[in-house]
Design a protein around this motif. Structure first.
Motif, PDB file in Angstrom:
ATOM      1  N   ARG A  25      17.064 -62.965 -34.712  1.00 48.66           N
ATOM      2  CA  ARG A  25      18.225 -63.084 -35.604  1.00 48.66           C
ATOM      3  C   ARG A  25      18.076 -62.177 -36.822  1.00 48.66           C
ATOM      4  NH1 ARG A  25      17.352 -68.603 -35.206  1.00 48.66           N
ATOM      5  NH2 ARG A  25      17.269 -68.908 -37.471  1.00 48.66           N
ATOM      6  N   LEU A  26      16.882 -62.166 -37.387  1.00 45.34           N
ATOM      7  CA  LEU A  26      16.664 -61.379 -38.599  1.00 45.34           C
ATOM      8  C   LEU A  26      16.773 -59.881 -38.331  1.00 45.34           C
ATOM      9  CD1 LEU A  26      15.855 -61.090 -41.576  1.00 45.34           C
ATOM     10  CD2 LEU A  26      13.462 -61.281 -40.873  1.00 45.34           C
ATOM     11  N   THR A  27      16.145 -59.426 -37.261  1.00 46.40           N
ATOM     12  CA  THR A  27      16.110 -57.982 -36.967  1.00 46.40           C
ATOM     13  C   THR A  27      17.298 -57.515 -36.136  1.00 46.40           C
ATOM     14  OG1 THR A  27      14.814 -58.309 -34.944  1.00 46.40           O
ATOM     15  CG2 THR A  27      13.592 -58.025 -37.005  1.00 46.40           C
ATOM     16  N   GLN A  28      18.131 -58.483 -35.666  1.00 49.99           N
ATOM     17  CA  GLN A  28      19.236 -58.151 -34.756  1.00 49.99           C
ATOM     18  C   GLN A  28      18.705 -57.372 -33.548  1.00 49.99           C
ATOM     19  OE1 GLN A  28      22.433 -56.300 -37.010  1.00 49.99           O
ATOM     20  NE2 GLN A  28      22.163 -57.712 -38.724  1.00 49.99           N
ATOM     21  N   ARG A  29      17.632 -57.918 -32.997  1.00 46.85           N
ATOM     22  CA  ARG A  29      16.884 -57.223 -31.939  1.00 46.85           C
ATOM     23  C   ARG A  29      17.745 -56.898 -30.718  1.00 46.85           C
ATOM     24  NH1 ARG A  29      13.911 -59.828 -27.834  1.00 46.85           N
ATOM     25  NH2 ARG A  29      12.521 -58.421 -26.679  1.00 46.85           N
ATOM     26  N   GLU A  30      18.577 -57.835 -30.307  1.00 47.70           N
ATOM     27  CA  GLU A  30      19.367 -57.611 -29.098  1.00 47.70           C
ATOM     28  C   GLU A  30      20.382 -56.486 -29.267  1.00 47.70           C
ATOM     29  OE1 GLU A  30      18.809 -58.878 -26.150  1.00 47.70           O
ATOM     30  OE2 GLU A  30      17.077 -59.897 -27.041  1.00 47.70           O
ATOM     31  N   GLN A  31      20.708 -56.157 -30.499  1.00 50.44           N
ATOM     32  CA  GLN A  31      21.670 -55.085 -30.744  1.00 50.44           C
ATOM     33  C   GLN A  31      20.986 -53.722 -30.872  1.00 50.44           C
ATOM     34  OE1 GLN A  31      24.181 -56.117 -34.120  1.00 50.44           O
ATOM     35  NE2 GLN A  31      24.039 -58.291 -33.615  1.00 50.44           N
ATOM     36  N   GLN A  32      19.652 -53.724 -30.910  1.00 46.12           N
ATOM     37  CA  GLN A  32      18.914 -52.481 -31.103  1.00 46.12           C
ATOM     38  C   GLN A  32      18.680 -51.785 -29.762  1.00 46.12           C
ATOM     39  OE1 GLN A  32      18.440 -51.587 -34.245  1.00 46.12           O
ATOM     40  NE2 GLN A  32      19.286 -53.579 -34.869  1.00 46.12           N
ATOM     41  N   GLN A  33      18.658 -50.467 -29.781  1.00 45.97           N
ATOM     42  CA  GLN A  33      18.377 -49.713 -28.565  1.00 45.97           C
ATOM     43  C   GLN A  33      16.931 -49.911 -28.127  1.00 45.97           C
ATOM     44  OE1 GLN A  33      19.335 -45.573 -28.904  1.00 45.97           O
ATOM     45  NE2 GLN A  33      18.868 -45.109 -26.771  1.00 45.97           N
ATOM     46  N   ASN A  34      16.006 -49.913 -29.113  1.00 45.22           N
ATOM     47  CA  ASN A  34      14.596 -50.175 -28.830  1.00 45.22           C
ATOM     48  C   ASN A  34      14.331 -51.650 -29.112  1.00 45.22           C
ATOM     49  OD1 ASN A  34      11.827 -50.364 -28.657  1.00 45.22           O
ATOM     50  ND2 ASN A  34      11.405 -48.561 -29.924  1.00 45.22           N
ATOM     51  N   LYS A  35      14.082 -52.424 -28.071  1.00 53.92           N
ATOM     52  CA  LYS A  35      13.937 -53.870 -28.229  1.00 53.92           C
ATOM     53  C   LYS A  35      12.478 -54.317 -28.270  1.00 53.92           C
ATOM     54  CE  LYS A  35      18.391 -55.150 -26.168  1.00 53.92           C
ATOM     55  NZ  LYS A  35      18.947 -53.798 -26.304  1.00 53.92           N
ATOM     56  N   SER A  36      11.572 -53.386 -28.465  1.00 53.65           N
ATOM     57  CA  SER A  36      10.154 -53.755 -28.536  1.00 53.65           C
ATOM     58  C   SER A  36       9.883 -54.552 -29.809  1.00 53.65           C
ATOM     59  CB  SER A  36       9.275 -52.503 -28.516  1.00 53.65           C
ATOM     60  OG  SER A  36       9.536 -51.686 -29.644  1.00 53.65           O
ATOM     61  N   TYR A  37       8.944 -55.497 -29.707  1.00 55.69           N
ATOM     62  CA  TYR A  37       8.575 -56.319 -30.858  1.00 55.69           C
ATOM     63  C   TYR A  37       7.693 -55.524 -31.816  1.00 55.69           C
ATOM     64  CZ  TYR A  37      10.309 -60.605 -28.636  1.00 55.69           C
ATOM     65  OH  TYR A  37      11.097 -61.578 -28.079  1.00 55.69           O
ATOM     66  N   ARG A  38       7.893 -55.767 -33.109  1.00 56.70           N
ATOM     67  CA  ARG A  38       7.094 -55.114 -34.135  1.00 56.70           C
ATOM     68  C   ARG A  38       6.781 -56.117 -35.232  1.00 56.70           C
ATOM     69  NH1 ARG A  38       7.396 -49.525 -33.545  1.00 56.70           N
ATOM     70  NH2 ARG A  38       8.810 -48.916 -31.857  1.00 56.70           N
ATOM     71  N   VAL A  39       5.862 -55.771 -36.103  1.00 58.01           N
ATOM     72  CA  VAL A  39       5.564 -56.605 -37.264  1.00 58.01           C
ATOM     73  C   VAL A  39       6.572 -56.288 -38.360  1.00 58.01           C
ATOM     74  CG1 VAL A  39       3.879 -57.058 -39.095  1.00 58.01           C
ATOM     75  CG2 VAL A  39       3.127 -56.910 -36.712  1.00 58.01           C
ATOM     76  N   ILE A  40       7.067 -57.323 -39.021  1.00 53.81           N
ATOM     77  CA  ILE A  40       8.093 -57.161 -40.054  1.00 53.81           C
ATOM     78  C   ILE A  40       7.441 -57.151 -41.432  1.00 53.81           C
ATOM     79  CG2 ILE A  40      10.132 -58.176 -41.127  1.00 53.81           C
ATOM     80  CD1 ILE A  40      10.664 -59.618 -38.511  1.00 53.81           C
TER      81      ILE A  40
END
Length: 662
Positions: A157-172
């Motif tokens: 929700r915070l990073t809007q991950r599903e809307q990003q082209q690169n969906k890899s997890y990262r440290v925030i």
């Protein structure tokens, strides 16, 4: 949302205008920041930035064209707002020192943010104390200095991950805040740090607990007044589970990049051998390129584009100062056009410089007519000069860099670089680089903390140990109690201390040790206990409390905290001393007797000039502990025979056994 800040000169008490239309409000220099902590605390308020210099006094900081007051500072960046904002500022930072120490937290813009009620577990990152919800030793493994955990669904929700082209997890890298009316904690809180996405709910909880969204360490919370000689107005929050409405901002995500190694070269004169061939090849390529204007123009555009991308990454990082060593593709891309005199900086990476646009358009169009104009020829000539300078200084040599996170699975001397093989030796350092102690040679060990919720590696991170002396001593004692011979002692400095690590967004550079054998051997030699520099003690931020519990006006504190005694300046002074040591070592190993004698004579003449300055009308005295050593050099037989003036010091010439071969 966006805040707009007007700029003014505190000494002149006038707005700063971008052109000659003074008095026109549209011409005032302005700046915009999006999605900041400041905006959330003070929606709809007007703010401005004041400018100071080394001649500014505290009384100058009470000036403002609209009568606003100084609220926060970040070095020479001073934030002004209306008087009605002050009560909340004082609740946030009852210790006025924090209004300068953490001013940048309020001003850093964030990519995305949420503002909702969450279940937050607060953990003491020194002991693991968490209010009894989970074993202390298990909670301890989840946190570090400003490092915590975030659930995958909140991360999305915070990073809007599903809307990003690169969906890899990262440290925030994040910012957060709440007020006294936002939940179970009844104080104004704010802070910063990093969060790793992980399945928090799958941990071994002692009892039924609600779904936990965040695990935040105590060290992430800023703005307490624990140093107050009277009873603190705002003590640190207690460990435990809190239901809290929180504003959480995503400032940046971990990302793999590059860093220059030129800052290492002054400390490792033998290690330079590993880079000589590469620098020679770069010099040869530049020599072949500089005679063809089209090739120079192409290289100019390539370097400009690389630097622009590098600056974008640096701007997304934590409050680390953007330096030429952090952004290795630095060239002075500056146009001298009378109508548009601008420079690309970390604060302005969206618009391209006029000169770049002209050269790029000329190349793309295939005309190559502008390359013959005097203006472009001067620009490209300056570019080539800067390229030669960068090669000479080693600024073109780069290695990988990524954000660091801690792991309790790693012990002192171990590191986890996900893209390197298990068991490999890894050179690693953090910028700014103080001295040779800061270059560690660690063993790569792949640990689970490198993994994301989907089982793949987290993007753009390096996992490091954060062992302190107490844990090292306990580990050694446990092994010895089991009858195991331990070939390890508690070092004078841990790797974390040697590099000054914390985990609020810091990055380190890494390289395979096998690629640089000379540098590795010299680093290992220089960091043996008998050869290493004395440990550098990192002091805590000092408060300004008087014995009766009162504090000076913030204007005085802001002046003190904006002075020139900064980390960068101190680091440059130390690096200069190390460069001098390396110069002497190279001269001792490779210099001829004539070169050594000439060098000694130069040093002798310099020392003699220091003695002469003691006799000026406004004398510059030499500290007593240095006088004998300076006399020994300036009055050595070799230097005195070459320069009879050396006998004329006020204290006379002392005998010495100094030789040009020493």
């Amino acid at each position: 949302m966006t805040l707009e800040f007007k700029h003014f000169d505190t000494r002149l008490n006038q707005w700063i205008y971008t052109n000659f239309e003074r008095g026109n409000p549209q011409s005032i220099l302005t700046e915009q920041l999006d999605n900041t902590l400041l905006e959330f605390y003070f929606p709809g308020k007007e703010f401005s930035f004041g400018h100071i210099d080394e001649y500014s006094k505290s009384e100058n900081l009470r000036n403002h064209p609209d009568g606003h007051i100084l609220l926060l500072s970040s070095k020479t960046r001073l934030l002004y707002g209306s008087l009605e904002c002050l009560p909340e500022i004082e609740k946030l930072c009852p210790d006025r020192k924090d209004r300068g120490a953490y001013g940048s937290i309020f001003l850093g813009d964030c990519r995305n943010s949420i503002n909702e009620e969450l279940n937050i577990l607060i953990v003491d990152d020194n002991s693991g104390e968490n209010g009894g919800l989970i074993k202390n030793e298990d909670a301890f493994k989840l946190v570090g200095d400003c490092y915590g955990q975030i659930s995958p669904d909140l991360y999305d929700r915070l990073t809007q991950r599903e809307q990003q082209q690169n969906k890899s997890y990262r440290v925030i890298q994040h910012r957060f805040r709440w007020t006294e009316n936002d939940g179970q904690d009844k104080k104004y809180r704010f802070g910063k740090g990093t969060l790793r996405p992980s399945f928090i709910q799958e941990l071994d909880w002692h009892k039924d607990v609600p779904k936990i969204d965040l695990i935040i360490p105590l060290s992430s919370f800023k703005g307490t007044d624990k140093d107050n000689p009277n009873e603190p107005i705002k003590p640190q929050i207690k460990p435990g589970l809190y239901q809290q409405k929180i504003w959480l901002g995503e400032k940046s995500q971990s990302e793999r990049g590059h860093t220059a190694i030129s800052q290492l070269l002054a400390s490792f004169p033998q290690g330079i051998k590993d880079f000589a061939e590469e620098l020679e090849a770069q010099a040869q390529k530049l020599a072949e390129t500089q005679n063809d204007p089209r090739k120079v123009a192409q290289l100019y555009c390539e370097k400009y584009e690389k630097r622009k991308e590098s600056l974008k990454q640096a701007k997304a990082n934590t409050e680390q100062e953007v330096t030429q060593q952090q952004t290795p593709f630095v060239t002075d891309f500056k146009t001298e056009n009378d109508l548009e005199d601008e420079e690309l900086t970390e604060d302005d990476t969206k618009k391209d410089l006029l000169m770049y646009k002209l050269i790029k358009a000329d190349l793309v169009g295939g005309h190559n007519q502008l390359l013959e104009t005097e203006k472009v020829k001067q620009e490209l000539s300056r570019f080539v000069q800067n390229e030669w300078r960068d090669i000479a200084l080693g600024r073109t040599l780069t290695i990988d860099r990524a954000m660091i996170v801690p792991s309790k699975e790693l012990k002192n001397g171990e590191i986890c670089v996900p893209w390197m093989k298990d068991g490999e030796k890894v050179l690693n350092f953090r910028s700014p680089f103080l001295n040779s102690n800061g270059l560690c040679v660690s063993t790569n060990k792949l640990v689970e903390d490198r993994l994301a919720p989907d089982g793949g590696p987290l993007g753009g991170i390096i996992v490091v140990n954060d062992e302190d002396h107490k844990r090292i001593q306990e580990r050694i004692a446990q092994l010895e109690a089991q009858g195991i011979d331990v070939d390890e002692i508690d070092p004078a400095e841990t790797e974390s201390e040697r590099q000054g690590r914390d985990f609020d967004g810091d990055c380190i550079g890494v390289a395979l040790a096998s690629k640089y054998p000379n540098l590795t051997a010299e680093a290992e030699y220089r960091n043996k206990p008998e050869n290493a520099y004395a440990p550098t003690v990192k002091l805590k931020k000092q408060s300004f409390y008087l014995p009766d519990g009162t504090q000076p006006p913030f204007e005085e504190i802001a002046i003190h905290m904006s002075d020139s005694i900064s980390v960068g300046i101190i680091n440059n002074q130390v690096t200069s001393v190390e460069a001098l040591e390396s110069e002497i070592e190279i001269l001792k190993i490779y210099g001829t007797p004539e070169q050594k004698s000439e060098y000694l004579d130069q040093v002798s003449q310099h020392y003699q000039s220091l003695f002469e300055q003691e006799n000026y009308s406004k004398p510059k005295p030499i500290r007593a502990e240095y006088k004998q050593t300076l006399h020994a050099v300036s009055c050595s037989p070799v230097s005195c025979s070459k320069n009879p003036r050396n006998h004329l010091s006020s204290d006379g010439c002392q005998s010495s056994n100094v030789s040009p071969h020493d």
